[in-house]
Design an enzyme around this catalytic site. Structure first.
Site, PDB file in Angstrom:
ATOM      1  N   ARG A  91     -15.966 -10.853   2.420  1.00 29.61           N
ATOM      2  CA  ARG A  91     -15.030  -9.798   2.793  1.00 29.61           C
ATOM      3  C   ARG A  91     -15.294  -8.548   1.957  1.00 29.61           C
ATOM      4  NH1 ARG A  91     -14.711 -12.652   6.266  1.00 29.61           N
ATOM      5  NH2 ARG A  91     -12.959 -13.692   7.281  1.00 29.61           N
ATOM      6  N   ILE A 114       0.846  -1.204   0.000  1.00 29.28           N
ATOM      7  CA  ILE A 114       0.000   0.000   0.000  1.00 29.28           C
ATOM      8  C   ILE A 114       0.882   1.255   0.000  1.00 29.28           C
ATOM      9  CG2 ILE A 114      -1.922   1.166   1.168  1.00 29.28           C
ATOM     10  CD1 ILE A 114      -2.514  -1.656   2.459  1.00 29.28           C
ATOM     11  N   ASN A 171     -10.164  -5.276   3.321  1.00 31.11           N
ATOM     12  CA  ASN A 171      -9.237  -6.148   2.574  1.00 31.11           C
ATOM     13  C   ASN A 171      -8.609  -5.414   1.394  1.00 31.11           C
ATOM     14  OD1 ASN A 171     -10.808  -8.020   4.247  1.00 31.11           O
ATOM     15  ND2 ASN A 171      -9.707  -9.578   3.085  1.00 31.11           N
ATOM     16  N   LEU A 220      -6.225 -14.082  -0.602  1.00 29.40           N
ATOM     17  CA  LEU A 220      -7.059 -14.843  -1.527  1.00 29.40           C
ATOM     18  C   LEU A 220      -6.827 -14.491  -3.001  1.00 29.40           C
ATOM     19  CD1 LEU A 220      -9.418 -16.801  -2.005  1.00 29.40           C
ATOM     20  CD2 LEU A 220     -10.974 -14.857  -1.671  1.00 29.40           C
ATOM     21  N   GLY A 235       9.527  -5.307   2.081  1.00 28.29           N
ATOM     22  CA  GLY A 235       9.282  -4.413   0.943  1.00 28.29           C
ATOM     23  C   GLY A 235      10.241  -4.716  -0.205  1.00 28.29           C
ATOM     24  N   LYS A 285      -2.159  -3.458  16.377  1.00 28.43           N
ATOM     25  CA  LYS A 285      -2.700  -2.291  15.657  1.00 28.43           C
ATOM     26  C   LYS A 285      -3.520  -1.411  16.606  1.00 28.43           C
ATOM     27  CE  LYS A 285      -1.164  -2.776  11.427  1.00 28.43           C
ATOM     28  NZ  LYS A 285      -0.553  -1.744  10.580  1.00 28.43           N
ATOM     29  N   GLY A 328     -10.195 -18.282  13.322  1.00 29.59           N
ATOM     30  CA  GLY A 328     -10.210 -16.820  13.466  1.00 29.59           C
ATOM     31  C   GLY A 328     -10.877 -16.072  12.328  1.00 29.59           C
ATOM     32  N   ASP A 329     -11.414 -16.781  11.333  1.00 32.65           N
ATOM     33  CA  ASP A 329     -12.078 -16.105  10.212  1.00 32.65           C
ATOM     34  C   ASP A 329     -13.552 -15.868  10.536  1.00 32.65           C
ATOM     35  OD1 ASP A 329     -10.280 -15.567   8.176  1.00 32.65           O
ATOM     36  OD2 ASP A 329     -10.514 -17.527   7.226  1.00 32.65           O
ATOM     37  N   SER A 346      -6.413  -1.249  11.008  1.00 38.06           N
ATOM     38  CA  SER A 346      -7.024  -2.416  10.369  1.00 38.06           C
ATOM     39  C   SER A 346      -8.396  -2.716  10.952  1.00 38.06           C
ATOM     40  CB  SER A 346      -6.108  -3.617  10.607  1.00 38.06           C
ATOM     41  OG  SER A 346      -6.740  -4.809  10.219  1.00 38.06           O
ATOM     42  N   ASP A 350      12.461   2.410   4.704  1.00 36.22           N
ATOM     43  CA  ASP A 350      12.036   1.005   4.675  1.00 36.22           C
ATOM     44  C   ASP A 350      13.285   0.157   4.905  1.00 36.22           C
ATOM     45  OD1 ASP A 350       9.364  -0.434   2.979  1.00 36.22           O
ATOM     46  OD2 ASP A 350      11.075  -1.650   3.633  1.00 36.22           O
ATOM     47  N   TYR A 370      -1.917  -9.658  15.959  1.00 36.22           N
ATOM     48  CA  TYR A 370      -1.832  -8.619  14.919  1.00 36.22           C
ATOM     49  C   TYR A 370      -2.823  -7.482  15.205  1.00 36.22           C
ATOM     50  CZ  TYR A 370      -2.771  -6.281  10.507  1.00 36.22           C
ATOM     51  OH  TYR A 370      -2.982  -5.321   9.555  1.00 36.22           O
TER      52      TYR A 370
HETATM   53  N1  UFG Z   1      -9.132 -17.620   1.874  1.00 34.15           N
HETATM   54  C1  UFG Z   1      -9.329 -18.876   1.354  1.00 34.15           C
HETATM   55  N2  UFG Z   1      -8.265 -19.527   0.819  1.00 34.15           N
HETATM   56  C2  UFG Z   1      -7.013 -18.978   0.788  1.00 34.15           C
HETATM   57  C3  UFG Z   1      -6.827 -17.671   1.328  1.00 34.15           C
HETATM   58  C4  UFG Z   1      -7.915 -17.035   1.860  1.00 34.15           C
HETATM   59  O1  UFG Z   1     -10.433 -19.417   1.376  1.00 34.15           O
HETATM   60  O2  UFG Z   1      -6.080 -19.629   0.300  1.00 34.15           O
HETATM   61  C5  UFG Z   1     -10.291 -16.898   2.444  1.00 34.15           C
HETATM   62  C6  UFG Z   1     -10.121 -16.559   3.900  1.00 34.15           C
HETATM   63  O3  UFG Z   1     -10.512 -17.621   4.717  1.00 34.15           O
HETATM   64  C7  UFG Z   1     -11.022 -15.319   4.009  1.00 34.15           C
HETATM   65  C8  UFG Z   1     -10.910 -14.663   2.624  1.00 34.15           C
HETATM   66  O4  UFG Z   1     -10.425 -15.686   1.771  1.00 34.15           O
HETATM   67  O5  UFG Z   1     -12.332 -15.707   4.217  1.00 34.15           O
HETATM   68  C9  UFG Z   1      -9.953 -13.509   2.602  1.00 34.15           C
HETATM   69  O6  UFG Z   1      -8.733 -13.943   3.170  1.00 34.15           O
HETATM   70  P1  UFG Z   1      -7.389 -13.102   3.064  1.00 34.15           P
HETATM   71  O7  UFG Z   1      -6.319 -13.933   3.719  1.00 34.15           O
HETATM   72  O8  UFG Z   1      -7.179 -12.639   1.669  1.00 34.15           O
HETATM   73  O9  UFG Z   1      -7.704 -11.802   3.921  1.00 34.15           O
HETATM   74  P2  UFG Z   1      -8.175 -11.722   5.439  1.00 34.15           P
HETATM   75  O10 UFG Z   1      -9.636 -11.374   5.384  1.00 34.15           O
HETATM   76  O11 UFG Z   1      -7.788 -12.867   6.256  1.00 34.15           O
HETATM   77  O12 UFG Z   1      -7.232 -10.560   5.948  1.00 34.15           O
HETATM   78  C10 UFG Z   1      -7.589  -9.250   5.925  1.00 34.15           C
HETATM   79  C11 UFG Z   1      -6.340  -8.393   5.880  1.00 34.15           C
HETATM   80  C12 UFG Z   1      -5.617  -8.455   7.191  1.00 34.15           C
HETATM   81  C13 UFG Z   1      -6.575  -8.156   8.307  1.00 34.15           C
HETATM   82  C14 UFG Z   1      -7.709  -9.132   8.291  1.00 34.15           C
HETATM   83  C15 UFG Z   1      -8.700  -8.862   9.388  1.00 34.15           C
HETATM   84  O13 UFG Z   1      -5.491  -8.813   4.832  1.00 34.15           O
HETATM   85  O14 UFG Z   1      -4.570  -7.512   7.184  1.00 34.15           O
HETATM   86  O15 UFG Z   1      -8.378  -9.013   7.052  1.00 34.15           O
HETATM   87  O16 UFG Z   1      -9.442  -9.995   9.652  1.00 34.15           O
HETATM   88  F1  UFG Z   1      -5.959  -8.258   9.492  1.00 34.15           F
END
Ligand code: UFG
Length: 342
Positions: free
Chosen positions: A234, A27, A183, A203, A51, A158, A297-298, A130, A46, A154
């Site tokens: 998301r 970002i 996201n 993702l 990075g 923050k 944690g999701d 975040s 940095d 994390y």
């Molecule tokens: N997911 C999958 N498969 C993968 C990767 C992700 O199904 O291989 C799903 C995750 O379970 C989630 C969604 O895709 O439901 C998005 O996942 P990401 O890892 O892309 O992003 P996150 O939502 O976990 O993370 C984001 C930010 C973080 C922040 C977090 C807060 O990137 O910095 O949200 O929950 F901390």
């Protein structure tokens, strides 16, 4: 769709020089590029631990925020008008297994930064917070006044950083904007800057790596959530929209606003399945995907609520529809299949 809010080029241009920590990151690099395109002087600081030198535009000092003396020296020499603080560790899962490195990099290094600012009488800082500071949603969408009860180290770091800024503001006259990203996704429209994480856990880049033939399949973490298609929802926000919000926040602080805590998201959600379908459309690749166990944690749904972004920053997303996000990410990945190094 035309937007009622002024574009970045119509908003007040911040006064530089601006010291940008983590300006070689995802970002940060997009924000530096936007600022420089408007003629704002930037100094990227940095340590290149995560990075990429190739992502840095303009002036650059390789410096570890753990080195307080070097940081203070940098502030004395460069006399920045304000700081944009991106540098941080940002993997939720890693923060659970290695919290020490998160408290060091995120909390301790931010304390160093604030002390270097204080010593140089530099008062304005825009900070990457975040949606992870909210923790398990008690209601959705998450407005800025949702309780902040983070569940991961994390998210906790923050939130500590937000608290530090708030206390420094009260005691020392610091002015700050805490921008709570949802996201972050996408890449610069010209395919020059984009998302390169090692390891990649997000993702959209993972789905596109499958399309590039770098992975055999995508794993969908959970297909039995209480959502229409059973996969998590998301709020994906284009990285160039995030960059624009930083510009606006700087303008507000430099105009005298003392404290901003603002969500940056679209309020619209896409499920994991919808993202995969979007990646299939953009790439023309079948992107094999398989449902596996939920990732701990999701939460099922994370969506930005609240009207502070538009009211306080005059900001709203312009490039954040899912197809645009995925198309830009795809353009970048095709141009840089091995990241910035090749
Ligand atoms: N997911 C999958 N498969 C993968 C990767 C992700 O199904 O291989 C799903 C995750 O379970 C989630 C969604 O895709 O439901 C998005 O996942 P990401 O890892 O892309 O992003 P996150 O939502 O976990 O993370 C984001 C930010 C973080 C922040 C977090 C807060 O990137 O910095 O949200 O929950 F901390």
């Amino acid at each position: 769709m035309p937007s009622p809010v002024p574009s970045a080029s119509q908003t007040p241009v911040p006064t530089g020089p601006l010291l940008v920590t983590g300006g070689a990151g995802y970002i940060g690099s997009h924000t530096v590029r936007l600022l420089r395109s408007l003629g704002v002087e930037t100094i990227v600081v940095d340590d290149l631990s995560t990075g990429h030198a190739a992502a840095v535009d303009g002036d650059f000092e390789q410096l570890d925020l753990g080195d307080l003396e070097a940081l203070k020296d940098c502030f004395q020499r460069r006399r920045p008008a304000a700081v944009v603080h991106f540098a941080a560790r940002c993997y939720v899962g890693e923060s659970v297994t290695d919290p020490a490195s998160y408290y060091l990099a995120n909390v301790h290094h931010t304390w160093n930064l604030l002390e270097a600012m204080r010593a140089a009488d530099c008062r304005d800082i825009v900070f990457s917070s975040s949606c992870a500071t909210y923790g398990e949603p008690q209601f959705v969408p998450l407005t800025e006044d949702h309780p902040q009860l983070p569940i991961s180290p994390y998210g906790k770091t923050k939130l500590h950083m937000e608290h530090m800024l708030d206390d420094y503001a009260r005691a020392y006259g610091l002015r700050f904007a805490a921008l709570r990203y949802f996201n972050a996704a996408g890449a610069s429209a010209d395919g020059r800057l984009g998302e390169v994480h090692e390891p990649e856990t997000h993702l959209i880049p993972l789905a596109l790596q499958v399309a590039l033939g770098q992975r055999a399949e995508l794993l969908i973490f959970g297909g039995d959530y209480d959502t229409p298609d059973g996969t998590c929802i998301r709020d994906y926000i284009h990285v160039e929209d995030l960059a624009d919000a930083h510009l606006r926040a700087l303008g507000k602080l430099q105009a005298g606003t003392q404290c901003l805590q603002v969500n940056l998201g679209t309020g619209d959600g896409y499920s994991v399945q919808e993202v995969i379908d979007g990646a299939r459309r953009a790439t023309g690749h079948p992107i094999p995907a398989r449902i596996v166990e939920r990732r701990p944690g999701d939460p099922p749904r994370l969506l930005a609520g609240g009207s502070r972004a538009i009211e306080q920053l005059g900001w709203q997303p312009r490039r954040s529809d899912l197809d645009a996000i995925i198309q830009d990410a795809w353009n970048f990945m095709r141009a840089h299949p091995k990241g910035y190094d090749v």
